[in-house]
Design a protein around this motif. Structure first.
Motif: not given
Ligand SMILES: Nc1ncnc2c1ncn2[C@@H]1O[C@H](COP(=O)(O)OP(=O)(O)O)[C@@H](O)[C@H]1O
Ligand SMILES: [Mg+2]
Lengths: 297, 237
Positions: A192, A290, B73, B75, B79-82, B135
């Motif tokens: 991340l 979340w 990019i 991926f 790769r999302l921010l949860p 994104r």
């Protein structure tokens, strides 16, 4: 990775091996009242009205009954109602409120100092290599010394008054916060961070949107330990030269052989612990919504 | 379509090794402006390594890599921010005013405008990957690098994603480099297909097929057979 080309070895399943037996099936249907979630909640409330307090309450009831039957000697364990009565009596005398506020003030100040230092240093060490080198060694070494073993030293340094008591509590609260926060920030998913870098995220936003939120679960673990250890620190601190506080209440009761008041002190410590736990639970529910997590039925 | 006046990506004689293992060896490659190039190769041949060099996430041991500054990019995993809702995931790299409006517009393009307030944990794999496409596109990049973005999706969803990508590349005038080990994906999308072998570009195919020809026909089958041959696989019919 499975290719799907590998020759599948077909092995008869156990159910199929016995043709005479009926094949076991499972049927799933919609649970009643999933839509009207209020009804579901009510139903759950009714089937487990006490939630996690089911077992404690059951023990209390058993305790009360055995006491009243005279199976449990009063000198060993007075009935719960007797303990409550001791509390009411002390409250009426005005002693309980003094002890309670004294203890709560100690915990409050100690927590404030310990958490402030623990959170600040934890974040600095988590974000900066120089911070890690500055703080980690000291904390690791100090961490190996049991909290209670530091007490004599603190008495020598800071005397036997409030300062030592508050600092002992801060110590108990600060250490686990630092350790957990540091580990949590360093443990944020590297992929991340790489994604953020590739998306052109700059330093401040990386910290506030990626690193710190990612460290939140670890922070809450740290908070849980901090609160528990601050109560432990309180207990230890109040064994020395106290003239007010829950620990003083227990010591005094011990001297006068008031076993019901000893229990009262323990019950108050337990309630403090439970409240702290509930507080963290609520924080988790609000801050970690979340997170994909397991919900038991 | 692959007539290129200006180059977007210019990679010259690049080498990259990890310990004794030489992954990229004297590799050169150019991509034109708004060209769609697919890099095809078996697992472990160094596709991601090359893509990371192009993305600026890694530096070469030898040679030069020049790429547009505005690049994005996508991926393999979303790769999302949860801990951020969909909208905030899309705006993560935006600093200008009006970020939310632009993000909503791009989310609309990938068909997810109504999920802007959703948590990533509530998205399906295909939806999550569409968000990461959004994104990537929201900052109007000159170059989009896609590292096996659809490999983890089921076949039907993957076909839908191909349509979406074809649609998006006509709206956004960006050069795209998509890395894959899937021959059919390469044929479906590419202006040009590069096959990697031994740490460099082994062979190059210009794909001059229209959308229907990409789906069926002898031209497609011939291309497919050649690609499979280059990958060291006999064409399976
Ligand atoms: N950071 C690294 N350290 C060591 N070896 C690596 C690293 N990154 C990639 N490799 C190696 O380089 C080779 C190519 O990897 P990669 O580019 O990921 O392949 P592909 O994306 O084509 O499947 C693999 O053998 C892999 O083990
Ligand atoms: Mg790869």
């Amino acid at each position: 990775m499975s290719t799907g080309f590998a020759p599948a070895r077909v092995r008869p399943s156990r159910g199929a091996a016995a043709p005479s037996r009926e094949r076991a099936t499972e049927t799933f249907t919609a649970p009643a009242g999933r839509e009207g979630s209020r009804l579901t909640r009510l139903r759950r409330r009714v089937s487990w009205p006490l939630g996690i307090y089911t077992t404690p309450v059951a023990i209390l009831v058993l305790w009360q009954v055995t006491s009243e039957l005279g199976w449990l000697p009063e000198k060993i364990a007075p009935a719960p109602t007797a303990i409550v009565q001791a509390g009411v009596d002390l409250w009426k005398l005005g002693e309980l409120s003094v002890d309670l506020t004294t203890s709560l003030r100690r915990v409050g100040i100690g927590l404030a100092i310990g958490l402030t230092i623990g959170i600040t240093t934890g974040i600095i060490a988590g974000l900066l290599r120089s911070g890690e080198y500055l703080f980690n060694g000291v904390v690791q070494i100090v961490h190996t010394i049991p909290l209670l073993a530091i007490l004599p030293l603190m008495i020598v340094w800071f005397g036997i008054d409030e300062l030592t008591k508050v600092l002992l509590i801060s110590f108990g609260a600060g250490l686990p916060m630092y350790l957990n926060l540091f580990a949590a920030i360093r443990g944020v998913d590297q992929r991340l961070i790489e994604m953020a870098r590739a998306a052109g995220v700059r330093r401040w936003r990386l910290i506030t949107r990626v690193l710190l939120p990612g460290a939140l679960p670890g922070f809450l673990v740290g908070l849980r330990f901090s609160l528990a250890y601050s109560v432990l620190g309180l207990v230890a601190a109040e064994t020395i030269n106290a003239n007010a506080g829950i620990g003083y209440l227990i010591n005094r009761a011990q001297t006068y052989l008031r076993i019901d008041q000893v229990y009262l002190g323990l019950v108050i410590y337990a309630i403090l612990g439970l409240l702290a736990d509930q507080f963290v639970r609520i924080l988790e529910r609000v801050l970690l919504q979340w997170r994909p997590s397991y919900e038991a039925s | 379509m692959s007539t290129t006046t200006t180059t977007s990506v210019d990679v010259r004689n690049v080498g990259r090794r990890f310990g004794d293992r030489v992954v990229l060896d004297d590799l050169s490659l150019t991509i034109g402006e708004s060209e769609f190039v697919v890099l095809l190769g078996p697992s472990g041949c160094g596709k991601s390594t090359l893509l990371r060099l192009l993305g600026g996430l890694d530096l070469p041991d030898a040679g030069t890599v020049s790429v547009p500054k505005a690049r994005a990019i996508v991926f393999q995993n979303d790769r999302l921010l949860p801990w951020q809702r969909v909208l905030r995931n899309v705006t993560i790299g935006l600093y200008e005013d009006g970020a939310d409006e632009r993000a909503l517009a791009v989310l609309d393009e990938v068909g997810l405008k109504d999920r802007a307030r959703a948590w990533p944990k509530t998205l399906s794999g295909g939806e999550a990957q569409r968000v990461s496409l959004a994104r990537a596109l929201v900052a109007d990049p000159d170059l989009v690098l896609l590292d096996e973005p659809f490999a983890a999706l089921d076949a039907i969803t993957r076909l839908r994603m191909h349509d979406l990508v074809r649609d998006l590349r006509h709206r956004h005038n960006a050069a795209m480099l998509l890395v894959t080990h899937d021959v059919d994906e390469a044929i479906a999308l590419a202006d040009r297909i590069l096959v990697m072998s031994d740490g460099r570009i082994g062979s190059t195919y210009d794909v001059r097929l229209d959308d229907d020809e990409r789906d069926v026909g002898t031209a497609r089958e011939d291309l497919r057979a050649s690609l499979l041959g280059d990958l060291g696989l006999a064409a399976v019919h």
